[in-house]
Design a protein around this motif. Structure first.
Motif, PDB file in Angstrom:
ATOM      1  N   GLY A 178      19.847  52.112  63.007  1.00  0.00           N
ATOM      2  CA  GLY A 178      19.834  50.979  62.092  1.00  0.00           C
ATOM      3  C   GLY A 178      20.597  51.248  60.816  1.00  0.00           C
ATOM      4  N   LEU A 179      20.487  52.474  60.297  1.00  0.00           N
ATOM      5  CA  LEU A 179      21.101  52.768  59.007  1.00  0.00           C
ATOM      6  C   LEU A 179      22.579  53.110  59.114  1.00  0.00           C
ATOM      7  CD1 LEU A 179      18.277  54.923  57.361  1.00  0.00           C
ATOM      8  CD2 LEU A 179      18.832  52.511  56.936  1.00  0.00           C
ATOM      9  N   GLU A 180      22.940  53.951  60.085  1.00  0.00           N
ATOM     10  CA  GLU A 180      24.338  54.388  60.176  1.00  0.00           C
ATOM     11  C   GLU A 180      24.755  54.679  61.623  1.00  0.00           C
ATOM     12  OE1 GLU A 180      24.377  57.648  57.469  1.00  0.00           O
ATOM     13  OE2 GLU A 180      22.963  58.857  58.632  1.00  0.00           O
ATOM     14  N   PRO A 181      24.692  53.666  62.477  1.00  0.00           N
ATOM     15  CA  PRO A 181      25.068  53.882  63.878  1.00  0.00           C
ATOM     16  C   PRO A 181      26.518  54.316  64.034  1.00  0.00           C
ATOM     17  CG  PRO A 181      24.896  51.535  63.392  1.00  0.00           C
ATOM     18  CD  PRO A 181      24.328  52.271  62.228  1.00  0.00           C
ATOM     19  N   ASP A 182      27.362  53.938  63.070  1.00  0.00           N
ATOM     20  CA  ASP A 182      28.774  54.296  63.154  1.00  0.00           C
ATOM     21  C   ASP A 182      29.005  55.790  63.025  1.00  0.00           C
ATOM     22  OD1 ASP A 182      27.772  53.532  60.496  1.00  0.00           O
ATOM     23  OD2 ASP A 182      29.710  54.283  59.793  1.00  0.00           O
ATOM     24  N   LYS A 183      28.013  56.517  62.524  1.00  0.00           N
ATOM     25  CA  LYS A 183      28.154  57.969  62.407  1.00  0.00           C
ATOM     26  C   LYS A 183      27.746  58.696  63.690  1.00  0.00           C
ATOM     27  CE  LYS A 183      27.710  58.296  57.390  1.00  0.00           C
ATOM     28  NZ  LYS A 183      26.981  58.940  56.259  1.00  0.00           N
ATOM     29  N   GLY A 184      27.218  57.955  64.621  1.00  0.00           N
ATOM     30  CA  GLY A 184      26.822  58.552  65.888  1.00  0.00           C
ATOM     31  C   GLY A 184      27.914  58.432  66.939  1.00  0.00           C
ATOM     32  N   VAL A 185      27.743  59.173  68.027  1.00  0.00           N
ATOM     33  CA  VAL A 185      28.584  59.052  69.225  1.00  0.00           C
ATOM     34  C   VAL A 185      27.622  58.745  70.374  1.00  0.00           C
ATOM     35  CG1 VAL A 185      30.145  60.221  70.817  1.00  0.00           C
ATOM     36  CG2 VAL A 185      30.307  60.670  68.352  1.00  0.00           C
ATOM     37  N   ASN A 186      27.688  57.528  70.883  1.00  0.00           N
ATOM     38  CA  ASN A 186      26.663  57.027  71.799  1.00  0.00           C
ATOM     39  C   ASN A 186      26.890  57.533  73.226  1.00  0.00           C
ATOM     40  OD1 ASN A 186      24.886  55.389  73.387  1.00  0.00           O
ATOM     41  ND2 ASN A 186      24.755  53.991  71.631  1.00  0.00           N
ATOM     42  N   ALA A 187      26.064  58.506  73.622  1.00  0.00           N
ATOM     43  CA  ALA A 187      26.199  59.067  74.963  1.00  0.00           C
ATOM     44  C   ALA A 187      25.827  58.059  76.039  1.00  0.00           C
ATOM     45  CB  ALA A 187      25.309  60.307  75.090  1.00  0.00           C
ATOM     46  N   ALA A 188      24.935  57.120  75.718  1.00  0.00           N
ATOM     47  CA  ALA A 188      24.548  56.108  76.702  1.00  0.00           C
ATOM     48  C   ALA A 188      25.711  55.179  77.012  1.00  0.00           C
ATOM     49  CB  ALA A 188      23.344  55.317  76.192  1.00  0.00           C
ATOM     50  N   VAL A 189      26.468  54.809  76.008  1.00  0.00           N
ATOM     51  CA  VAL A 189      27.634  53.945  76.231  1.00  0.00           C
ATOM     52  C   VAL A 189      28.670  54.686  77.088  1.00  0.00           C
ATOM     53  CG1 VAL A 189      29.543  52.745  75.116  1.00  0.00           C
ATOM     54  CG2 VAL A 189      27.235  52.596  74.151  1.00  0.00           C
ATOM     55  N   GLU A 190      28.866  55.958  76.786  1.00  0.00           N
ATOM     56  CA  GLU A 190      29.795  56.740  77.604  1.00  0.00           C
ATOM     57  C   GLU A 190      29.312  56.825  79.047  1.00  0.00           C
ATOM     58  OE1 GLU A 190      32.785  58.451  79.130  1.00  0.00           O
ATOM     59  OE2 GLU A 190      32.868  58.015  76.982  1.00  0.00           O
ATOM     60  N   ALA A 191      28.003  56.996  79.242  1.00  0.00           N
ATOM     61  CA  ALA A 191      27.459  57.035  80.596  1.00  0.00           C
ATOM     62  C   ALA A 191      27.723  55.726  81.327  1.00  0.00           C
ATOM     63  CB  ALA A 191      25.956  57.329  80.553  1.00  0.00           C
TER      64      ALA A 191
END
Length: 363
Positions: A178-191
Motif C-alpha cells: 500500500g505504501l510503496e509497491p513501486d519499490k518491490g519486485v512482484n514475484a507473483a506477477v513474474e510467475a
C-alpha cells in the motif's frame, strides 16, 4: 491364482510406509519362492525393500512393483472381494495381479535359465531407489516384460510418454503493497508471465503432432507471497511435462531452462528436469508382433495395443535401448480409484501368454 492374489492384496503396501513395504516384501518373497523354487535377494536401499531373483545370466527382465498408492487402512473401505468374476481391493489392478501372473507364468516353465525378476518397492513414488537396479539388469538383457496392468480392454502398452518435472523459483523483492509497491519486485506477477509462457511452449512443441499423442506442459502447484499487504518476494511454479519422444523431451527441457524474466529485477531459477525417458513404439514393435503370433497360437485372439500418457519403470529400460513390452499384467480398470478391479477370467490366459513370451526370448 485367486488365493495368491488375496494374499498380496490383504497385505497393504503404501509406498510412504516403509515398514508396510517391508512386510509386503516378505509376503511377495514367500509367494515367489513357492512358485520359482528359490528365494530372492532382498535389497534394501534408503529403507525401501526390493526383491530380485536371478537365474543364470539374465537375458530377459520381468519387471513389477509391490508398493501401492493406497494408505494403510484402505482395506476397511475397499475390502478384498470376488463377485461376478471381478476381484477388488487396494492395489489389485495396479499391480498385484500382475505379480501373481508373473509367478504362475514362470512356475509353469521347465527352466528359468536366463530370467531375472525384479519387484521394486517405490515405483508409485518415482523409483528413486530402484532405478539403478532396473537399469543395471536391463543393460544385460535382450528384452524387458513389464507386468503393469493393461490398457483399456486388455491392450498391451506399446508406447508411454516420458516425464519431466520442474520447479521454477522466482525471486523478487518485498515491499509494502500500500505504501510503496513501486519499490518491490512482484514475484507473483513474474510467475504469471511464466505460466503463460509455458502454455506457449506446449503449443510450439505440438506443431504437426498427431491428436491424442501430444506434448503436455502443465503448471500444477503455484505458490507466492507471505502476507496480503506485501509485494511477494518469492514464488514457485511446479510444472508437469509429458512427451511422446526423446526429441520432444530434450526440446522442452532446453526451452524451459532458457526462460527469461519479464518483470524488471525478477530472477528465475529452474530446478528439476527429465525423470523418465519415453517408451517409444520402436522399442516395443518387435516384441508386440511376437506376442501377437503367440496369442493366436494359444487361442487367445488378437492382441490390441495402446499408447498411454502415464509412465512406468519400462520407460527406464526402453530409454537404455532394451526392447520393452508393457501392460502384460491384469485386465481390468480403475487404477488408483475407488472402482479398481481385475477381470478374474483373464488371469490365467495372460499368465500363459507371458510364459510363452519368456520361452520365446530365452530359448
Amino acid at each position: 491364482m485367486l488365493a495368491d492374489l488375496e494374499e498380496l492384496v490383504v497385505c497393504e503396501s503404501f509406498s510412504a510406509d516403509l515398514d508396510a513395504v517391508a512386510r509386503s516384501a516378505d509376503v511377495v518373497a514367500a509367494q515367489g519362492a513357492r512358485h520359482l523354487g528359490a528365494s530372492p535377494e532382498r535389497l534394501v536401499i534408503d529403507g525401501v525393500t526390493h526383491l530380485r531373483w536371478t537365474f543364470g545370466t539374465p537375458r530377459v527382465l520381468l519387471l513389477g512393483h509391490h508398493d501401492t498408492v493406497w494408505p494403510i487402512g484402505s482395506l476397511a473401505t475397499h475390502p478384498w472381494s470376488v463377485a461376478d468374476g471381478i476381484a477388488r481391493g487396494p492395489g489389485v489392478f495396479d499391480m498385484k495381479a500382475g505379480l501373481v501372473q508373473l509367478f504362475h507364468a514362470l512356475g509353469s516353465l521347465p527352466s528359468l535359465d536366463g530370467v531375472c525378476v525384479l519387484v521394486t518397492g517405490d515405483e508409485e513414488v518415482g523409483s528413486d531407489t530402484s532405478r539403478a537396479l532396473i537399469e543395471e539388469v536391463a543393460r544385460q538383457c535382450a528384452a524387458t516384460f513389464v507386468l503393469e496392468a493393461s490398457a483399456d480392454g486388455g491392450a498391451l502398452k506399446t508406447a508411454r510418454k516420458g516425464t519431466s518435472a520442474y520447479e521454477l523459483l522466482v525471486r523478487g523483492r518485498a515491499a509494502h503493497s500500500g505504501l510503496e509497491p513501486d519499490k518491490g519486485v512482484n514475484a507473483a506477477v513474474e510467475a504469471a508471465h511464466l505460466i503463460l509462457a509455458l502454455a506457449g511452449l506446449a503449443e510450439e512443441a505440438n506443431t504437426g503432432a498427431r491428436d491424442g499423442w501430444r506434448t503436455t506442459v502443465v503448471p500444477t502447484v503455484v505458490k507466492a507471497g507471505s502476507a496480503t499487504n506485501t509485494v511477494p518476494a518469492e514464488a514457485t511454479v511446479s510444472v508437469d511435462v509429458r512427451v511422446p519422444s526423446l526429441t520432444a523431451q530434450e526440446w522442452v527441457d532446453s526451452a524451459i531452462r532458457g526462460m527469461k524474466s519479464t518483470v524488471p529485477g525478477a530472477r528465475v531459477e529452474v530446478r528439476g528436469g527429465p525423470n523418465r525417458p519415453p517408451l517409444e513404439e520402436a522399442s516395443s514393435a518387435d516384441l508386440f508382433a511376437r506376442a501377437g503370433l503367440l496369442a493366436q497360437r494359444l487361442g487367445l485372439g488378437q492382441l490390441s495395443s495402446a499408447a498411454v500418457g502415464g509412465a512406468s519403470d519400462g520407460n527406464f529400460t526402453a530409454g537404455l535401448g532394451c526392447p520393452t513390452l508393457d501392460g502384460l499384467g491384469a485386465v481390468g480398470g480403475g487404477a488408483h480409484a475407488d472402482d479398481e478391479h481385475v477381470v478374474v477370467a483373464e488371469l490365467a490366459p495372460r499368465a500363459r501368454l507371458l510364459a510363452a513370451l519368456v520361452e520365446e526370448v530365452t530359448r
